[in-house]
Design a protein around this motif. Structure first.
Motif, PDB file in Angstrom:
ATOM      1  N   GLN A  34      -0.549 -13.903  -0.167  1.00  0.00           N
ATOM      2  CA  GLN A  34      -1.329 -12.671  -0.248  1.00  0.00           C
ATOM      3  C   GLN A  34      -2.378 -12.587   0.870  1.00  0.00           C
ATOM      4  O   GLN A  34      -2.707 -11.495   1.336  1.00  0.00           O
ATOM      5  N   ARG A  35      -2.893 -13.716   1.311  1.00  0.00           N
ATOM      6  CA  ARG A  35      -3.801 -13.683   2.457  1.00  0.00           C
ATOM      7  C   ARG A  35      -3.056 -13.240   3.714  1.00  0.00           C
ATOM      8  O   ARG A  35      -3.594 -12.464   4.523  1.00  0.00           O
ATOM      9  N   ALA A  92      -1.604  -6.162   6.656  1.00  0.00           N
ATOM     10  CA  ALA A  92      -1.983  -4.783   6.329  1.00  0.00           C
ATOM     11  C   ALA A  92      -3.191  -4.337   7.143  1.00  0.00           C
ATOM     12  O   ALA A  92      -3.293  -3.164   7.542  1.00  0.00           O
ATOM     13  N   ARG A  93      -4.115  -5.246   7.410  1.00  0.00           N
ATOM     14  CA  ARG A  93      -5.271  -4.891   8.241  1.00  0.00           C
ATOM     15  C   ARG A  93      -4.856  -4.601   9.667  1.00  0.00           C
ATOM     16  O   ARG A  93      -5.393  -3.676  10.307  1.00  0.00           O
ATOM     17  N   GLY A 100      -3.728  -1.227   9.682  1.00  0.00           N
ATOM     18  CA  GLY A 100      -4.647  -0.206   9.180  1.00  0.00           C
ATOM     19  C   GLY A 100      -4.099   0.463   7.937  1.00  0.00           C
ATOM     20  O   GLY A 100      -4.417   1.620   7.646  1.00  0.00           O
ATOM     21  N   ASP A 101      -3.269  -0.249   7.159  1.00  0.00           N
ATOM     22  CA  ASP A 101      -2.601   0.290   5.978  1.00  0.00           C
ATOM     23  C   ASP A 101      -3.460   0.000   4.750  1.00  0.00           C
ATOM     24  O   ASP A 101      -3.503  -1.125   4.250  1.00  0.00           O
ATOM     25  N   GLU A 102      -4.189   1.028   4.253  1.00  0.00           N
ATOM     26  CA  GLU A 102      -5.097   0.812   3.137  1.00  0.00           C
ATOM     27  C   GLU A 102      -4.360   0.489   1.845  1.00  0.00           C
ATOM     28  O   GLU A 102      -4.849  -0.290   1.024  1.00  0.00           O
ATOM     29  N   ALA A 103      -3.184   1.086   1.652  1.00  0.00           N
ATOM     30  CA  ALA A 103      -2.414   0.785   0.432  1.00  0.00           C
ATOM     31  C   ALA A 103      -1.993  -0.684   0.420  1.00  0.00           C
ATOM     32  O   ALA A 103      -2.109  -1.377  -0.599  1.00  0.00           O
ATOM     33  N   TRP A 127       3.561  -7.468   4.217  1.00  0.00           N
ATOM     34  CA  TRP A 127       2.765  -7.216   3.017  1.00  0.00           C
ATOM     35  C   TRP A 127       3.634  -6.745   1.859  1.00  0.00           C
ATOM     36  O   TRP A 127       3.344  -7.050   0.683  1.00  0.00           O
ATOM     37  N   GLN A 128       4.722  -6.044   2.165  1.00  0.00           N
ATOM     38  CA  GLN A 128       5.592  -5.588   1.077  1.00  0.00           C
ATOM     39  C   GLN A 128       6.381  -6.752   0.464  1.00  0.00           C
ATOM     40  O   GLN A 128       6.605  -6.797  -0.754  1.00  0.00           O
TER      41      GLN A 128
END
Length: 933
Positions: free
Chosen positions: A699-700, A706-707, A710-713, A676-677
């Motif tokens: 981005q998908r 990220a899901r 569990g990383d909300e940011a 994600w980064q």
């Protein structure tokens, strides 16, 4: 303004500071009065502190220029104590007006070229907001155009009319009302034997002047038309003036064919077919002359011998092409996956044909035109090897009969057959007899005849594929004492101990061949080969390879060279190395067999850390208004690529794009945070290039990663990016959903900067729905948030949007105040993208106040900045905004002209980006600034 001190560039910022130096530099050695300086730099309404501010600027400039003696205080002002030649404008003036006798034509052309090289872009580009300097820039640009015309005159007199045609056409496209350029183009075309084209140019100008200005061409041009009609001998060019040979450049007929395969055998039917389609000697028997060059397409599977056949045949017919033989590997199916741009191939051909680099025009279209012009009337053989598709080849096709093009490709290229009347040849596997003859030619008939059963086994194990046969023959040739039966047994044993590589049929496996090269490697190179198989993407740079292996660059470079010599790695282009997909699979198998899970995971971590930390730094250079995200420190042994400036960041992203896309699309297990980064970092580059669908996939993938964590940011950043993408693609409902989800998640993690940006994006969504007042409310909420945390750039971006919305609500005067304040903030920190967005909105606002002249200027400032940033999508978007503003102002003709400029370049954009611009050409302009959290 570029300043060089002690041979090194000295960057400095600040509009007024640069302007002070510019005013002094335009008058070196002359005293410029203080009052005159203030008037030039601040205009008619200078601040009360202008004199003190001027002294501070002078003090800074003296320090930057290494001493008080450079800028001398001399009543009533200051003097830049430098020779005229120390300033580009002064040096250009000396070259353009040398005084006395101007010398021979060649010398004059050389001086004019040297002067023109001193212009490295628009004159005084970064200080034209100052009115006095804007006038000076227009003066310098006019001087440059005059020099371009004088150089064309000199080159025309030197007999360079063929090469000039494409360049003059390009000059007319940029300056369509300069009659003298039309005169030069008419002469160049006439002297190139193109009388009808020369007359067509005259009539084109006549229509333009009549339609736009209501006048006729000058008497000089009318006389030239009459002279061309009667073929006046006075128009014929004088014999070209002899020019001195360029240092180190030898004019030769190009003979670029690679070395022919010494032991080529078989393919008798295919060779006969090629000879039947070869143009004869001049005056000899053979096919009737074609309307254009003869084109042959040789297609077939990888490793079947297409290149060997084409090169072998080309050497046999080379003497039929006395003007030269050109060759290029188009890298259409290169192991590294980097397809050659056809313009790059054209550049190489022009160089081989003796066209000096300073005569090659800038645009791709003009280069292709020059290439066809140089080949006109000549007999040249062109071998375009390893083509990807029809479009890659079409640029290389000569426009006149006499020359011949042979294309090799894994694809059949039916478009060339249909549109270019190309003749197709599909190359299949050789027969068993031809394969046996191949081995006999390589190893000697006696050795092959002595072991017929072993030869049969070798041919069968190689599946008659010429590439596999060549590698097997090389192995036997390097071990002359080795019985061929032993070689056949090695192939059988390898196939027995390794899983079938190509499906279930072990007869088609060539993995055994790879093993011979692999086992001959030294241990460090073998380890690097195995680890390279773990890397996604088509290729890798030495710095990334060093990180992968945990080595220094100077340690990894000899290993890359060893792998390349062994044909286990290919240098796809300078400084990038890749491997065929079959080799990659073999490397992965070896890694699984030799390197433990921890070693493989550590290598992957180093590879990803290198790309993540470099991409993060590059993203911050591309998007100056963006706040960084928190990264874990890179693993030991990782070196981050240094990126000196915006151009370096753009170049790195362009080079690594395919690698980064592959990493995000197929992330290794356990590296979701990297995924994600990396997507966060890659987003600005993909947006700038208009790669919306690529960015959507990226981005998908980021959101999924990220899901899983569990990383909300991470989820919030992905939702924010997806919102912008859906907005750009016209899906407002999806954009709003992603934006509201991002707002909720950023609220959970307490990221106030991102919260403010997301409020701004909610404004964009509201504007798309037509609720401008709600859009303004969201942006005012964002502005309050930015002010509460002291985020200056956030305030500037939001102020730009607020200014736009005030204009849409009928209050452009208030909008101007917001946007001017934002522009000052952007210029203070050299945020070019922000400044371009502000200029764009200012242009629309000035049009709404009926100040169309200032509106036009603002739009041109925005366009210039987008071009400097390389953001083609935003450039055409601003052009579309300009069209809308002209339409609202009642200037339908000018609006139509702007729209035509947009439509003319839409094909250069990615399809989705082009569709987005096309869909809004006739609607109100979109907001120029959109936030990315």
């Amino acid at each position: 303004m570029d300043v060089t001190v002690g041979g090194a560039p000295y960057p400095f910022t600040g509009l007024r500071r640069k302007s002070v130096l510019a005013v002094l530099a335009l008058q070196p050695g002359e005293v410029v009065g203080t009052e005159r300086l203030i008037d030039a730099v601040w205009g008619d309404d200078p601040p009360a502190t202008a004199a003190n501010t001027l002294q501070r600027h002078i003090s800074f400039l003296r320090q930057a220029l290494r001493g008080r003696h450079t800028i001398v205080a001399r009543p009533p002002g200051y003097l830049l104590d430098l020779p005229v030649e120390a300033v580009d404008a002064g040096q250009a003036g000396r070259l353009l007006h040398p005084g006395g006798h101007d010398g021979d034509l060649a010398g004059r052309a050389a001086r004019l070229r040297a002067a023109l090289r001193l212009w490295r872009g628009p004159s005084l580009f970064d200080v034209t907001e100052v009115a006095w300097l804007r006038n000076q820039a227009q003066r310098l640009d006019e001087i440059r155009l005059d020099a371009v015309e004088r150089l064309a005159e000199a080159r025309l007199a030197l007999g360079e009319h063929v090469a000039l045609v494409a360049e003059l056409e390009e000059l007319i496209e940029r300056s369509p009302f300069r009659e003298h350029v039309y005169r030069l183009l008419m002469l160049a075309l006439y002297r190139s034997g193109r009388q009808a084209a020369a007359l067509a140019v005259y009539h084109r100008l006549r229509r333009l002047l009549g339609d736009e200005l209501g006048i006729e061409p000058s008497s000089e041009l009318r006389d030239l038309e009459a002279a061309i009609l009667r073929q006046d001998p006075a128009l014929d060019s004088a014999p070209p003036v002899a020019q001195p040979q360029q240092a180190g450049r030898v004019r030769v007929v190009p003979a670029q064919l690679p070395r022919a395969v010494g032991a080529f055998t078989g393919r008798d039917e295919e060779l006969a077919w090629l000879h039947r389609h070869t143009p004869p000697y001049p005056g000899g028997r053979g096919p009737a002359p074609a309307q254009g060059a003869t084109v042959l397409v040789v297609s077939g599977t990888a490793g079947v011998g297409k290149t060997a056949l084409a090169v072998h045949w080309a050497h046999h017919v080379a003497e039929r092409f006395p003007d030269g033989q050109l060759y290029v590997d188009l890298r259409g199916f290169d192991p590294g996956g980097v397809v050659m741009d056809p313009v790059e191939a054209v550049d190489g051909f022009l160089d081989a044909l003796g066209v000096p680099g300073d005569q090659v025009p800038a645009s791709a279209q003009a280069r292709a035109g020059l290439y066809r012009s140089v080949l006109a009337g000549k007999r040249v053989l062109v071998v375009a090897d390893n083509a990807r598709d029809e479009q890659q080849v079409r640029t290389l096709l000569p426009g006149t009969p006499g020359s011949m093009v042979v294309v090799t490709s894994r694809n059949q290229l039916p478009g060339l057959v249909a549109a270019e009347a190309a003749h197709p040849l599909t190359l299949g596997l050789p027969s068993f007899g031809e394969a046996r003859r191949f081995l006999a030619n390589r190893l000697g008939a006696r050795r092959v005849d002595a072991e017929p059963q072993a030869v049969e086994d070798i041919v069968a194990r190689c599946a008659r594929l010429p590439l596999a046969l060549a590698v097997a023959a090389a192995r036997a040739a390097m071990a002359p004492a080795l019985p061929l039966a032993d070689l056949a047994a090695q192939l059988r044993d390898a196939a027995a101990t390794l899983d079938p590589f190509d499906g279930a049929d072990p007869a088609t496996s060539i993995r055994a061949v790879f093993s011979w090269s692999y086992h001959a490697l030294g241990a460090p190179a073998a380890r690097l080969f195995r680890l390279l198989g773990l890397c996604p993407g088509p290729d890798i740079a030495p710095l990334a390879a060093a990180g992968l292996a945990g080595l220094r660059v100077r340690e990894v470079q000899p290993l890359l060279a060893e792998l390349t010599r062994a044909h286990l790695l290919t240098e796809t282009r300078p400084g990038r190395f890749g491997m065929h997909e079959l080799l990659r699979a073999y490397a992965v198998e070896q890694a699984h067999g030799h390197d433990g899970d921890e070693e493989q995971a550590a290598a992957r971590r180093r590879f990803l850390d290198h790309h993540l930390h470099t991409a993060h730094a590059a993203a911050l250079r591309l998007a100056r208004g963006r706040d960084p995200i928190e990264l874990s420190p890179p693993a030991p042994g990782v070196t981050v690529q240094p990126l000196a400036d915006l151009q370096a960041a753009q170049a790195w992203f362009a080079s690594e794009r395919d690698v980064l896309l592959a990493v995000v699309a197929r992330p290794p297990d356990g590296f979701d945070r990297h995924t994600w980064q990396l997507a966060w970092a890659l987003g600005p580059f993909l947006c700038t290039g208009g790669y919306w669908r690529d960015n959507q996939r990226v981005q998908r993938a980021a959101l999924r990663a990220a899901r899983r964590l569990g990383d909300e940011a991470g989820q919030a950043h992905a939702h924010s990016a997806l919102a912008k993408i859906h907005d750009t693609l016209g899906d407002v409902a999806e954009a709003e959903q992603h934006t509201r989800t991002a707002l909720r998640l950023f609220g959970h993690v307490g990221n106030k900067v991102a919260l403010a940006a997301t409020h701004r994006n909610l404004g964009v969504v509201a504007e798309r729905r037509g609720d401008i007042r709600l859009a303004l409310t969201h942006c005012e909420d964002a502005l309050q948030l930015y002010r509460s945390i002291g985020h200056a750039l956030g305030q500037a971006y939001t102020g730009t949007a607020i200014g736009e919305y005030h204009g849409l609500l009928g209050d452009p005067v208030t909008g101007l105040a917001y946007c001017r304040e934002a522009l000052d903030a952007f210029l203070t920190v050299d945020d070019l993208a922000g400044a371009a967005a502000a200029w764009d909105v200012l242009g629309g606002l000035h049009f709404r106040t009926h100040d169309t002249q200032e509106g036009e200027r603002c739009y041109q400032q925005a366009l210039a900045l987008w071009r400097r940033l390389g953001d083609r999508f935003m450039e055409v978007t601003t052009q579309a905004n300009l069209a809308d503003s002209r339409q609202r102002a009642g200037d339908a003709d000018a609006a139509h002209q702007a729209r035509r400029l947009v439509l003319a370049v839409l094909h250069e954009l990615e399809p989705d980006a082009a569709a987005q611009v096309r869909s809004r050409l006739d609607v109100a302009p979109a907001p120029a600034a959109c936030a990315t959290a």
